[in-house]
Design a protein around this motif. Structure first.
Motif, PDB file in Angstrom:
ATOM      1  N   TYR A 127      -7.459  -3.075 -16.399  1.00 54.74           N
ATOM      2  CA  TYR A 127      -8.684  -2.280 -16.425  1.00 54.74           C
ATOM      3  C   TYR A 127      -8.368  -0.807 -16.167  1.00 54.74           C
ATOM      4  O   TYR A 127      -8.859   0.090 -16.874  1.00 54.74           O
ATOM      5  N   ALA A 128      -7.518  -0.540 -15.152  1.00 52.29           N
ATOM      6  CA  ALA A 128      -7.164   0.841 -14.824  1.00 52.29           C
ATOM      7  C   ALA A 128      -6.422   1.509 -15.975  1.00 52.29           C
ATOM      8  O   ALA A 128      -6.675   2.678 -16.310  1.00 52.29           O
ATOM      9  N   LYS A 129      -5.527   0.765 -16.600  1.00 55.63           N
ATOM     10  CA  LYS A 129      -4.793   1.313 -17.744  1.00 55.63           C
ATOM     11  C   LYS A 129      -5.738   1.626 -18.889  1.00 55.63           C
ATOM     12  O   LYS A 129      -5.661   2.712 -19.514  1.00 55.63           O
ATOM     13  N   ASP A 130      -6.642   0.681 -19.183  1.00 52.68           N
ATOM     14  CA  ASP A 130      -7.592   0.881 -20.281  1.00 52.68           C
ATOM     15  C   ASP A 130      -8.504   2.080 -20.030  1.00 52.68           C
ATOM     16  O   ASP A 130      -8.935   2.758 -20.975  1.00 52.68           O
ATOM     17  N   LYS A 131      -8.804   2.338 -18.762  1.00 56.37           N
ATOM     18  CA  LYS A 131      -9.663   3.468 -18.401  1.00 56.37           C
ATOM     19  C   LYS A 131      -8.906   4.794 -18.351  1.00 56.37           C
ATOM     20  O   LYS A 131      -9.516   5.857 -18.222  1.00 56.37           O
ATOM     21  N   GLY A 132      -7.585   4.730 -18.439  1.00 59.65           N
ATOM     22  CA  GLY A 132      -6.791   5.945 -18.361  1.00 59.65           C
ATOM     23  C   GLY A 132      -6.608   6.461 -16.946  1.00 59.65           C
ATOM     24  O   GLY A 132      -6.278   7.631 -16.733  1.00 59.65           O
ATOM     25  N   TYR A 133      -6.787   5.585 -15.948  1.00 61.90           N
ATOM     26  CA  TYR A 133      -6.643   5.999 -14.562  1.00 61.90           C
ATOM     27  C   TYR A 133      -5.171   6.228 -14.228  1.00 61.90           C
ATOM     28  O   TYR A 133      -4.288   5.543 -14.740  1.00 61.90           O
ATOM     29  N   ARG A 134      -4.945   7.173 -13.333  1.00 63.02           N
ATOM     30  CA  ARG A 134      -3.578   7.454 -12.895  1.00 63.02           C
ATOM     31  C   ARG A 134      -3.262   6.863 -11.525  1.00 63.02           C
ATOM     32  O   ARG A 134      -2.098   6.620 -11.213  1.00 63.02           O
ATOM     33  N   SER A 135      -4.301   6.639 -10.689  1.00 61.29           N
ATOM     34  CA  SER A 135      -4.047   6.131  -9.344  1.00 61.29           C
ATOM     35  C   SER A 135      -5.139   5.159  -8.921  1.00 61.29           C
ATOM     36  O   SER A 135      -6.304   5.284  -9.329  1.00 61.29           O
ATOM     37  N   LYS A 159       2.475  -1.001 -11.724  1.00 59.80           N
ATOM     38  CA  LYS A 159       3.621  -0.227 -12.209  1.00 59.80           C
ATOM     39  C   LYS A 159       3.804  -0.435 -13.705  1.00 59.80           C
ATOM     40  O   LYS A 159       4.036   0.524 -14.461  1.00 59.80           O
ATOM     41  N   ALA A 160       3.681  -1.692 -14.140  1.00 60.45           N
ATOM     42  CA  ALA A 160       3.807  -1.988 -15.569  1.00 60.45           C
ATOM     43  C   ALA A 160       2.700  -1.320 -16.378  1.00 60.45           C
ATOM     44  O   ALA A 160       2.897  -0.990 -17.554  1.00 60.45           O
ATOM     45  N   ALA A 161       1.551  -1.111 -15.734  1.00 60.32           N
ATOM     46  CA  ALA A 161       0.428  -0.468 -16.424  1.00 60.32           C
ATOM     47  C   ALA A 161       0.516   1.051 -16.359  1.00 60.32           C
ATOM     48  O   ALA A 161      -0.328   1.747 -16.959  1.00 60.32           O
ATOM     49  N   GLY A 162       1.504   1.567 -15.628  1.00 64.70           N
ATOM     50  CA  GLY A 162       1.654   3.020 -15.520  1.00 64.70           C
ATOM     51  C   GLY A 162       0.658   3.665 -14.576  1.00 64.70           C
ATOM     52  O   GLY A 162       0.322   4.841 -14.720  1.00 64.70           O
ATOM     53  N   VAL A 163       0.204   2.894 -13.575  1.00 62.98           N
ATOM     54  CA  VAL A 163      -0.797   3.386 -12.630  1.00 62.98           C
ATOM     55  C   VAL A 163      -0.212   3.354 -11.223  1.00 62.98           C
ATOM     56  O   VAL A 163       0.341   2.337 -10.786  1.00 62.98           O
ATOM     57  N   ASP A 164      -0.339   4.466 -10.490  1.00 60.09           N
ATOM     58  CA  ASP A 164       0.123   4.515  -9.107  1.00 60.09           C
ATOM     59  C   ASP A 164      -0.774   3.629  -8.245  1.00 60.09           C
ATOM     60  O   ASP A 164      -2.004   3.728  -8.315  1.00 60.09           O
ATOM     61  N   PHE A 165      -0.164   2.774  -7.429  1.00 58.27           N
ATOM     62  CA  PHE A 165      -0.920   1.795  -6.657  1.00 58.27           C
ATOM     63  C   PHE A 165      -0.549   1.902  -5.193  1.00 58.27           C
ATOM     64  O   PHE A 165       0.631   1.872  -4.833  1.00 58.27           O
ATOM     65  N   THR A 166      -1.557   2.043  -4.335  1.00 54.94           N
ATOM     66  CA  THR A 166      -1.322   2.100  -2.901  1.00 54.94           C
ATOM     67  C   THR A 166      -2.232   1.107  -2.181  1.00 54.94           C
ATOM     68  O   THR A 166      -3.312   0.774  -2.665  1.00 54.94           O
ATOM     69  N   VAL A 167      -1.765   0.637  -1.029  1.00 52.01           N
ATOM     70  CA  VAL A 167      -2.505  -0.308  -0.216  1.00 52.01           C
ATOM     71  C   VAL A 167      -2.832   0.334   1.123  1.00 52.01           C
ATOM     72  O   VAL A 167      -1.946   0.894   1.785  1.00 52.01           O
ATOM     73  N   ALA A 168      -4.098   0.262   1.509  1.00 54.07           N
ATOM     74  CA  ALA A 168      -4.534   0.700   2.834  1.00 54.07           C
ATOM     75  C   ALA A 168      -5.038  -0.532   3.579  1.00 54.07           C
ATOM     76  O   ALA A 168      -5.959  -1.199   3.104  1.00 54.07           O
ATOM     77  N   THR A 169      -4.439  -0.863   4.707  1.00 48.73           N
ATOM     78  CA  THR A 169      -4.805  -2.085   5.420  1.00 48.73           C
ATOM     79  C   THR A 169      -5.970  -1.824   6.373  1.00 48.73           C
ATOM     80  O   THR A 169      -6.068  -0.767   7.000  1.00 48.73           O
ATOM     81  N   VAL A 170      -6.839  -2.836   6.472  1.00 48.04           N
ATOM     82  CA  VAL A 170      -8.029  -2.748   7.321  1.00 48.04           C
ATOM     83  C   VAL A 170      -8.098  -4.027   8.165  1.00 48.04           C
ATOM     84  O   VAL A 170      -8.274  -5.118   7.613  1.00 48.04           O
ATOM     85  N   PRO A 171      -7.971  -3.936   9.467  1.00 50.91           N
ATOM     86  CA  PRO A 171      -8.063  -5.149  10.305  1.00 50.91           C
ATOM     87  C   PRO A 171      -9.443  -5.795  10.202  1.00 50.91           C
ATOM     88  O   PRO A 171     -10.466  -5.102  10.121  1.00 50.91           O
ATOM     89  N   ALA A 172      -9.472  -7.118  10.201  1.00 52.58           N
ATOM     90  CA  ALA A 172     -10.747  -7.836  10.214  1.00 52.58           C
ATOM     91  C   ALA A 172     -11.518  -7.453  11.463  1.00 52.58           C
ATOM     92  O   ALA A 172     -10.950  -7.310  12.541  1.00 52.58           O
ATOM     93  N   GLY A 173     -12.825  -7.280  11.309  1.00 54.24           N
ATOM     94  CA  GLY A 173     -13.667  -6.928  12.444  1.00 54.24           C
ATOM     95  C   GLY A 173     -13.742  -5.443  12.719  1.00 54.24           C
ATOM     96  O   GLY A 173     -14.417  -5.029  13.679  1.00 54.24           O
ATOM     97  N   PRO A 189      -7.729   8.931  -5.446  1.00 53.97           N
ATOM     98  CA  PRO A 189      -7.569   7.840  -6.418  1.00 53.97           C
ATOM     99  C   PRO A 189      -8.700   7.835  -7.442  1.00 53.97           C
ATOM    100  O   PRO A 189      -9.835   8.231  -7.145  1.00 53.97           O
ATOM    101  N   ASP A 190      -8.380   7.385  -8.644  1.00 56.99           N
ATOM    102  CA  ASP A 190      -9.399   7.255  -9.694  1.00 56.99           C
ATOM    103  C   ASP A 190     -10.267   6.028  -9.473  1.00 56.99           C
ATOM    104  O   ASP A 190     -11.410   5.974  -9.938  1.00 56.99           O
ATOM    105  N   ALA A 191      -9.713   5.026  -8.790  1.00 57.93           N
ATOM    106  CA  ALA A 191     -10.462   3.800  -8.506  1.00 57.93           C
ATOM    107  C   ALA A 191     -10.018   3.252  -7.158  1.00 57.93           C
ATOM    108  O   ALA A 191      -8.878   3.446  -6.732  1.00 57.93           O
ATOM    109  N   VAL A 192     -10.962   2.580  -6.493  1.00 55.78           N
ATOM    110  CA  VAL A 192     -10.654   1.927  -5.222  1.00 55.78           C
ATOM    111  C   VAL A 192     -11.162   0.496  -5.286  1.00 55.78           C
ATOM    112  O   VAL A 192     -12.135   0.189  -5.985  1.00 55.78           O
ATOM    113  N   ALA A 193     -10.490  -0.383  -4.554  1.00 51.49           N
ATOM    114  CA  ALA A 193     -10.906  -1.778  -4.484  1.00 51.49           C
ATOM    115  C   ALA A 193     -10.993  -2.198  -3.025  1.00 51.49           C
ATOM    116  O   ALA A 193     -10.269  -1.674  -2.176  1.00 51.49           O
ATOM    117  N   VAL A 194     -11.890  -3.138  -2.754  1.00 53.95           N
ATOM    118  CA  VAL A 194     -12.043  -3.681  -1.403  1.00 53.95           C
ATOM    119  C   VAL A 194     -11.729  -5.170  -1.456  1.00 53.95           C
ATOM    120  O   VAL A 194     -12.360  -5.921  -2.206  1.00 53.95           O
TER     121      VAL A 194
END
Length: 358
Positions: A127-135, A159-173, A189-194
């Motif tokens: 999806y990110a690749k199709d949208k042209g997102y970079r991060s 990485k295969a899609a050519g999009v920079d990917f980072t993880v931010a950890t959030v403790p439960a609670g 970032p161009d997109a974020v996920a939860v």
């Protein structure tokens, strides 16, 4: 047919008893209307809540072995890496709708009906690749299975899609994720996920609204359970939901059956949240094992499931599954690679669509 259930009930930060209620409802429906599985009545010999604690999960797995169960159905857990090796090592099939760890996803005696987190990550990368997102930044619950899957499976896909990917950890609670979200958004970032359970969803979605961002927002099914919707209000509008099941298409026969089963056998359990994953996990097993032959045993269950072809995925919006190891290579336990994407507008999910990776 002796079936054990492991569930993630009872944790201080995470508890999803609705998944157990839905799984039990599926069993009652099958016994009353389908003759159980292959003419064998289903007996739930054990229900073990893990409290999402490693030691308790290990105890639950050992209890499954001691109970001489013919199969284990896990409604949901982040501790599959602890449970699966013990159960499958005893020759008992490990069954779940949604897996995230290597032992769940790569064992010949494990069956994961949907592509789950791994296929969602690949779908998001596409999806990110199709949208042209970079991060792309993923806010991920601080659990070993979720973080491990994000880093080991998500990073290569992006990485295969050519999009920079980072993880931010959030403790439960976490009551307020604003500092975590603010730090992550500095990367623009161009997109974020939860990715997490209800407390993580609430804190991150609220923080995204507080801090403000134009990034595309993507979430997973636990983020649309009633407690989250009530807490975040309109902040969820415009997000895209990746889910293994569809409970919103009320004209779909699968959804009508789900609603009827829950109304009959679990009337006090909300159907719009994460209950669907418990129902889907158990009902998929009931369908896949219907062809069992001879005496019931773990080996007979495994053979029956592996021989089933193009089984309709319960509340799956037309998705089918086959457990022949080819759905999502190299994850041989995954039986389908498709996901369902929905859009949230005015507080409601709309426009369910199947996204297939193959």
């Amino acid at each position: 047919m002796r079936v054990a259930i492991i569930t993630n009930e009872g944790g201080a930060a995470i508890s999803q008893p609705e998944t157990t209620a839905a799984a039990r409802a599926a069993v009652s429906y099958a016994n009353d209307n389908l003759g159980g599985i292959g003419g064998h009545r289903i007996e739930i010999v054990l229900t073990c809540p893990t409290r999402e604690d490693v030691a308790t999960a290990r105890t639950c797995a050992n209890k499954v072995v001691e109970a001489k169960a013919d199969a284990l159905v896990v409604t949901s857990t982040g501790l599959g890496a602890t449970i699966a090796p013990i159960v499958t090592g005893a020759g008992i099939p490990y069954i779940t709708a949604n897996g995230a760890t290597a032992p769940e996803l790569t064992s010949p005696a494990s069956f994961v009906w949907t592509g789950g987190f791994p296929s969602i990550l690949r779908a998001w990368a596409k999806y990110a690749k199709d949208k042209g997102y970079r991060s792309f930044t993923a806010f991920v619950i601080d659990s070993p299975s979720a973080i491990g899957a994000a880093q080991q499976l998500g990073a290569p896909a992006f990485k295969a899609a050519g999009v920079d990917f980072t993880v931010a950890t959030v403790p439960a609670g976490t009551p307020d994720a604003t500092p975590i979200v603010s730090a992550a958004l500095r990367r623009k970032p161009d997109a974020v996920a939860v990715i997490g359970e209800s407390t993580v969803c609430i804190s991150v979605i609220k923080a995204l609204e507080t801090v403000g961002t134009s990034a595309d927002k993507l979430i997973t099914q636990p983020c649309v359970e009633r407690s989250v919707l009530d807490a975040v209000g309109s902040a969820i509008d415009g997000t895209q939901v990746a889910t293994p099941y569809d409970v919103i298409s009320k004209d779909d026969p699968e959804v009508r059956r789900y609603d009827a089963v829950m109304a009959r056998y679990a009337p006090d359990t909300p159907t719009g949240g994460y209950a669907g994953i418990g129902y889907q996990g158990m009902m998929s097993f009931i369908r896949a094992a219907q062809g069992i032959r001879g005496d019931v045993s773990p080996a007979a269950v495994i053979a029956a499931v592996k021989s089933a072809k193009n089984v309709p995925l319960p509340i799956g919006h037309g998705i089918t599954f086959t457990c022949d190891g080819t759905a999502l290579p190299p994850l041989i336990s995954v039986c389908s690679s498709s996901n369902i994407f929905e859009r949230f507008d005015a507080g409601k999910a709309t426009d369910a669509q199947v996204v297939a990776l193959r």
